[in-house]
Each structure stands twice: as C-alpha cells, then as structure tokens.
Scaffold this active site. Structure first.
Site, mmCIF file in Angstrom:
data_model
loop_
_atom_site.group_PDB
_atom_site.id
_atom_site.type_symbol
_atom_site.label_atom_id
_atom_site.label_comp_id
_atom_site.label_asym_id
_atom_site.label_seq_id
_atom_site.Cartn_x
_atom_site.Cartn_y
_atom_site.Cartn_z
ATOM 1 N N CYS A 2 0.833 -1.194 0.000
ATOM 2 C CA CYS A 2 0.000 0.000 0.000
ATOM 3 C C CYS A 2 0.867 1.242 0.000
ATOM 4 O O CYS A 2 2.084 1.171 -0.136
ATOM 5 C CB CYS A 2 -0.900 0.000 1.240
ATOM 6 S SG CYS A 2 -1.878 -1.513 1.434
ATOM 7 N N ARG A 48 -4.865 1.482 -0.389
ATOM 8 C CA ARG A 48 -4.774 0.029 -0.225
ATOM 9 C C ARG A 48 -4.718 -0.724 -1.543
ATOM 10 O O ARG A 48 -5.552 -0.514 -2.428
ATOM 11 C CB ARG A 48 -5.962 -0.496 0.594
ATOM 12 C CG ARG A 48 -5.800 -1.993 0.903
ATOM 13 C CD ARG A 48 -6.993 -2.597 1.597
ATOM 14 N NE ARG A 48 -6.723 -4.012 1.914
ATOM 15 C CZ ARG A 48 -7.642 -4.911 2.210
ATOM 16 N NH1 ARG A 48 -8.927 -4.562 2.257
ATOM 17 N NH2 ARG A 48 -7.301 -6.161 2.471
ATOM 18 N N LEU A 49 -3.722 -1.602 -1.635
ATOM 19 C CA LEU A 49 -3.686 -2.646 -2.653
ATOM 20 C C LEU A 49 -4.087 -3.926 -1.928
ATOM 21 O O LEU A 49 -3.330 -4.450 -1.118
ATOM 22 C CB LEU A 49 -2.282 -2.765 -3.251
ATOM 23 C CG LEU A 49 -2.069 -3.871 -4.287
ATOM 24 C CD1 LEU A 49 -2.962 -3.660 -5.500
ATOM 25 C CD2 LEU A 49 -0.603 -3.953 -4.702
ATOM 26 N N ILE A 51 -4.524 -7.504 -0.782
ATOM 27 C CA ILE A 51 -3.803 -8.763 -0.999
ATOM 28 C C ILE A 51 -4.308 -9.857 -0.056
ATOM 29 O O ILE A 51 -4.622 -10.961 -0.474
ATOM 30 C CB ILE A 51 -2.286 -8.569 -0.786
ATOM 31 C CG1 ILE A 51 -1.744 -7.467 -1.703
ATOM 32 C CG2 ILE A 51 -1.543 -9.887 -1.001
ATOM 33 C CD1 ILE A 51 -1.811 -7.766 -3.172
ATOM 34 N N ASN A 74 2.024 -0.594 5.267
ATOM 35 C CA ASN A 74 2.425 -0.944 3.902
ATOM 36 C C ASN A 74 3.314 -2.172 3.978
ATOM 37 O O ASN A 74 4.355 -2.139 4.642
ATOM 38 C CB ASN A 74 3.184 0.231 3.256
ATOM 39 C CG ASN A 74 3.849 -0.149 1.948
ATOM 40 O OD1 ASN A 74 3.362 -1.014 1.219
ATOM 41 N ND2 ASN A 74 4.958 0.493 1.639
ATOM 42 N N GLY A 75 2.923 -3.259 3.308
ATOM 43 C CA GLY A 75 3.768 -4.442 3.291
ATOM 44 C C GLY A 75 2.997 -5.720 3.566
ATOM 45 O O GLY A 75 1.782 -5.796 3.353
ATOM 46 N N GLU A 76 3.739 -6.708 4.040
ATOM 47 C CA GLU A 76 3.156 -8.004 4.374
ATOM 48 C C GLU A 76 3.845 -8.575 5.615
ATOM 49 O O GLU A 76 5.073 -8.510 5.728
ATOM 50 C CB GLU A 76 3.336 -9.012 3.224
ATOM 51 C CG GLU A 76 2.610 -8.665 1.945
ATOM 52 C CD GLU A 76 1.109 -8.798 2.036
ATOM 53 O OE1 GLU A 76 0.615 -9.470 2.976
ATOM 54 O OE2 GLU A 76 0.416 -8.232 1.164
ATOM 55 N N ASP A 97 -3.424 -9.690 7.874
ATOM 56 C CA ASP A 97 -2.197 -9.501 8.637
ATOM 57 C C ASP A 97 -2.179 -8.128 9.297
ATOM 58 O O ASP A 97 -1.499 -7.923 10.303
ATOM 59 C CB ASP A 97 -0.963 -9.692 7.755
ATOM 60 C CG ASP A 97 -0.949 -8.798 6.528
ATOM 61 O OD1 ASP A 97 -2.016 -8.303 6.127
ATOM 62 O OD2 ASP A 97 0.143 -8.600 5.954
ATOM 63 N N GLY A 362 14.166 -12.657 -6.894
ATOM 64 C CA GLY A 362 15.247 -13.329 -6.170
ATOM 65 C C GLY A 362 16.378 -12.445 -5.707
ATOM 66 O O GLY A 362 17.545 -12.864 -5.729
#
Length: 608
Positions: A2, A48-49, A51, A74-76, A97, A362
C-alpha cells in the site's frame, strides 16, 4: 502492499493530507481513506492494494477494538497466521495480517516488530498516550520517508507525497556529492532532497511531546545460529529448510501470484521453490528480453524445467528508452540504474496487463553469499592475513590476477568498482566545487573482523541492495504490483552472516553453497557448480554508444545541462566522444550524467 502518509503537528491543513493520499493512489488503487483525530493534531492517510482478506473490514486506517490505536501499514507480515495463534486473547474481526499488527502491538508493544517475518513500513497512533510509533522492516524492503520541521512531522511511502504537502523540493548537495564522486545512492538516511530523510532499515521512529527519537531493533551481527556453519551438509540442509519455509510463506495471498525470472542461479532457485510450493492452477513467470541474444536471458529461462509455471517474456527496444527515462525519473525520485531498471519497469507493465497483483523476485543471494566477482579479493585478503600468499595461491590459483587489488584491501584503501569489477566513475568531469571540502571516502560502519563479511555487510545495508530495493519498489508499485523478496527473509540473512566464508567463495567462484544446493535440487546437474555470474545483462553500453547517441548528445548539449554548474561540459564532451569512438566496459558514468540532468529538470526546474 500500500501507500501510507501522515501529518502530525498543530498547524496543518487537511487538504495537504488529501493531496498526499491522491499522490500515492497507484500504490493502492483498491481503497483510499484517512483518519484525522478530533483535535486535528494527527492525520493518517492510506491507499490500499488488497492482498490479504479483500473485504472492506480489512481496510486501513484500522483501529483496534478499544478505539485507542489507529494503524496504517504498507507491506506483508508473512507469519501472521502463526502469530495469530499467540494472540488468542484478542477478538479478531478480519483474517488480515494488518489486524495482527494491532493485536501484536497491544500485547508486546514496540517489541512486536521483532516477531514479524515480513516487509513493512507502518505507523500506529496511540491516542491515549498522544504518541506515534513507526517502524520499517529489517532490510528496508518497504520505504518510509519523513520530513520534520517546526514541530510538524510529515511522512509517506514516496517523496512526491511529502512534496504534495507544501514541502519545497531542493537538492541535498551532500547526497549529490556522494553520488557524483562515489556513485552512492540510498547508502545513508539522507535522500537527494534537502531535509527529507529515510527511516533506516531495522529502525523504529517515535514521536512524543514533539520529540523525535529513533531506535534500532535489529542487528544482524548479533544473531547466532545453532549449527556448525563450517560443515557443508549441515549448512546446506539448514539453508534448504529456511528456503522452503520462506517460499511457502511468501506464497500466502488471496490474489494471484507470479515470479520474475532471469537466467541466473538465484532466479532458477526461486523458480524451483515456487514450482514446488505453488497451489495455483496457473502461475506465470516474467522475464526481461532483448532482441540481441548476447543480452537475452529468456533463452536461458526457457531451458529451466518447471511443471507449474508458464513462462512469458517482455521485450525492451532502444526506442523505449528516452520516453521511459523521463517517466522513471519521476517515479524513482532519485538516480536509477539505467536500461536494466527501464526494462524491469516494462516487465511490471506486462504483469499488470495480466492482472496479477503480486510477484516474487530473487534479490539478495549475490549480496549474502559473495556472488559478485569484485567481492572475491576481499576473501583472498582474509586468507593472506591468516595463512599468507603461498597458501592463497595454492588453494586459489586464479587469485594471482587480483594481487594489486588484494594488497590495496589489506592496506585499507580498496578501489570503488562496479559489480563486474570495472571502474564506473569519471570524477574529472565534475566541477571542483562539488569535490571540495568533502570526505575522501564514504563513512560506512565495519562491524566484522574479516574483510569479506564487512564488504557483504556494506553491499547489503548501504551501497548496493538498498538502491535496488528502492528502485524495484518504486517501479513495481507504479504499476500497483506488490513485489516480494523471499531471499531477504531475515532468518536467511542471519544464517548467511554466520556461514563460514569458505562455503560462500571457493575455487569454483562465489555462492558455492547455493550452487551446491542447486546441484542437489536438480538431480546432480554439475553445470550449476561451474556457471559464471553474468555481469552485463543489458545492451546499455552499446545503445548509449550507438543507437541512443543522438538522444544522449541532446541532453549533454542542452542549455540546462551547460548552465547547471555540476559538470565541466568540455570534459564531458571529450569523454563522451572517446566513449563513442573507442567504447568502454562500463557506461555507468554516461548514465550518471543523464540521470543527474533529468532529475534536476523533473524536480527543480518544474513544479511537482
């Protein structure tokens, strides 16, 4: 993923917060909202995105059950399901989360962030204590910028959002000097804008009674691992267990997930892990491609045997570069990596076209396990200091070609080089005023007793990875794509810095333990042991020398470049003419001139 924004202080206009939110809508197109307290002292904005838990109840700003705490995030937090089991006393209203963060803060206070496995930038307003708690993840995957003046704090996920709150855009000449002389970007808490800073990775920010304070909550050098990290089998088994767990965690999502692939070992490893753990019927991979096969990594990706991943490629042509260079300058808010970054931006445009909100990449393996060739002499220098030259040359015959470099490292003044080992600077082109009264070297902490781990630490936290993370966050979020970094799980980072250096670099090259693991995973394919690191993966140098020379000259001959006062234009003209005629192994200095001029045109000459 986000966008967050906020203003805390006594004298600010709500319209400024609204503009900050609007400025970041690309980071979160699914919902925009704000929280303003009754006294209008604090304002928090969120884009907000969606997820995890796509329902409206999971939107931010989110308030806890008591109504006291308000969170923007913002994040996971990838281990939110496991943490939820430790927070059963809290009555959850969502399966997100985000709400786990609130419950964790209620139970553990500011120590809650030490329990998170994830990437995050967050802010929690405590109305009862009239205080603000902010935090950024350990590796700085998610951005957090702030401006503090006249007892008012303004913060956001992007600098443009701060500028939207009536903060004037001015160049930070200290940062520009470091960039021009050393090529350094994102190596400290300063940005290219005066008075706008980054919250350092692994740090908390606290605001209480108009006092701003900072706290570091994680040090990789303090971590210990309960195995023999000099034993190849134990270390490989332990690393594989970490990799399989982080792959599984990073695939948690209520929306489709893809993977970004290149032709390298790290990317191959990520693809194999995802191929094994994905539960999706259709998982796509995306690869940047060029018509010239010399630079086209898709030809290597096509040979990778995967069962559950469909491979796609995105083509970048030299005609794309001029227009996208201007566009990326505004998106990046700082100098960026040239053609590779532009090609990666086009890749994320393709991901968006396929309506996939999440992708994995990666990053980190090279920085953690000695993948870049220029790091190898640091390992050789450690061996010389411990065992002498004779032992080094017996064990590593190819080290002889690096003798002068090794000696300079031992003497304490190594040369700054690019990842392919070539010099990337032309400081003679910089006007003297930007060279005077400055430090001769970047001041970066060296926490380890050996040269190799110190240089890997520098790359990971200061000179290399931070700029890559910034560039990739900005370009992916400009397309509303959440980009995840499985190999930057802090448990893998802690393992890498505890791993014996001889399992990172040996006779076959860098990333030895990764190559060994790949050989095991591919049924004994020994090609991974011998596979060389690709240093040049785009045609940037060739294009700037030939196809794009007219565009380059239009910038270098522009009136704004000539009167900017940053470069000696006659020296620049001479160096570029020599570059076109005789070529070079490295074109970073050409791109540096372009980057600098485009930034000043975008942020200083024009109103943002």
């Amino acid at each position: 993923m986000c966008g967050i924004s906020g203003i805390i202080g006594n004298d600010w206009e709500e319209s400024s917060l609204d503009k900050m939110i609007t400025c970041q809508i690309h980071r979160g197109p699914n919902n925009s909202a704000k929280f303003v307290d009754e006294s209008k002292f604090v304002g928090l904005g969120h884009n907000r995105l969606s997820i995890q838990d796509l329902r409206e109840e999971a939107n931010c700003p989110m308030t806890d059950n008591s109504g006291n705490l308000t969170l923007i995030f913002n994040g996971e937090i990838y281990n939110f399901i496991e943490l939820r089991e430790q927070l059963k006393e809290y009555t959850f209203k969502t399966s997100s989360d985000t709400e786990v963060i609130l419950a964790a803060y209620l139970k553990w206070g500011k120590q809650c962030v030490t329990k998170f496995i994830g990437m995050f930038a967050l802010a929690i307003w405590d109305n009862k204590n009239h205080s603000l708690f902010c935090s950024r993840d350990r590796l700085g995957i998610k951005p957090f910028y702030y401006y503090y003046k006249n007892n008012t704090l303004i913060f956001a996920s992007e600098i443009k959002s701060i500028l939207a709150a009536k903060v004037k855009a001015e160049p930070n000449w200290n940062q520009w000097s470091d960039y021009l002389r050393f090529g350094a970007m994102d190596h400290s808490h300063e940005t290219f804008f005066k008075d706008i800073y980054m919250l350092p990775a692994g740090h908390n920010l606290l605001l209480h009674n108009f006092e701003l304070s900072f706290q570091r909550y994680w040090n990789v050098e303090d971590a210990s691992i309960g195995i023999d990290t000099s034993d190849l089998k134990q270390s490989t088994d332990y690393l594989y267990s970490l990799l399989t767990d982080t792959a599984s965690l990073h695939l948690r999502s209520d929306v489709p997930v893809s993977v970004n692939l290149s032709g390298g070992i790290d990317s191959n490893l990520l693809a194999l892990l995802i191929d094994k753990h994905t539960t999706s019927d259709t998982c796509y991979s995306f690869t940047s491609s060029f018509e010239d096969k010399t630079y086209d990594e898709y030809q290597y990706v096509k040979t990778l045997k995967l069962n559950n991943i469909t491979k796609l490629s995105t083509l970048t042509n030299f005609e794309d570069i001029p227009t996208l260079a201007y566009k990326l300058t505004k998106i990046q808010e700082a100098p960026f990596g040239g053609v590779p970054t532009i090609a990666y931006y086009k890749l994320h445009q393709s991901i968006k076209e396929h309506k996939i909100p999440v992708s994995l990449e990666g990053q980190g393996i090279d920085e953690l396990f000695g993948g870049y060739t220029y790091t190898h002499p640091y390992h050789y220098a450690d061996i010389v200091k411990t065992h002498g030259w004779t032992f080094l040359l017996q064990e590593y015959p190819n080290a002889a070609q690096y003798r002068k470099v090794i000696e300079s490292i031992i003497e304490g003044h190594p040369e700054t080089v690019s990842q392919d080992g070539t010099s990337h600077l032309r400081t003679q082109a910089i006007n003297k005023e930007h060279l005077s009264n400055k430090n001769e070297q970047l001041k970066i902490v060296s926490p380890y007793s050996d040269n190799l781990r110190d240089t890997l630490y520098k790359d990971l936290f200061h000179t290399k990875l931070p700029r890559v993370l910034r560039m990739n966050d900005k370009l992916s979020m400009s397309q509303s794509i959440e980009l995840r970094e499985p190999f930057l799980d802090h448990r893998i980072v802690e393992f890498a810095f505890n791993l014996d250096n001889n399992l990172k670099i040996n006779r076959s090259g860098g990333k030895f333990i990764i190559r060994h693991l790949m050989q095991n995973l591919t049924g004994g394919d020994s090609s991974y042991i011998k596979k060389l690191k690709m240093s040049v993966v785009t045609p940037q140098t060739t294009w700037l020398q030939n196809e794009l020379s007219g565009w380059v000259e239009s910038i270098l001959n522009s009136q704004s470049f000539k009167t900017r006062g940053i470069f000696d234009t006659q020296v620049v003209k001479s160096l570029y003419a020599d570059f076109k005629t005789h070529g070079s192994n490295n074109s970073s200095y050409i791109w540096q001139w372009i980057n600098t001029e485009l930034w000043f045109q975008t942020f200083i000459d024009q109103a943002i």
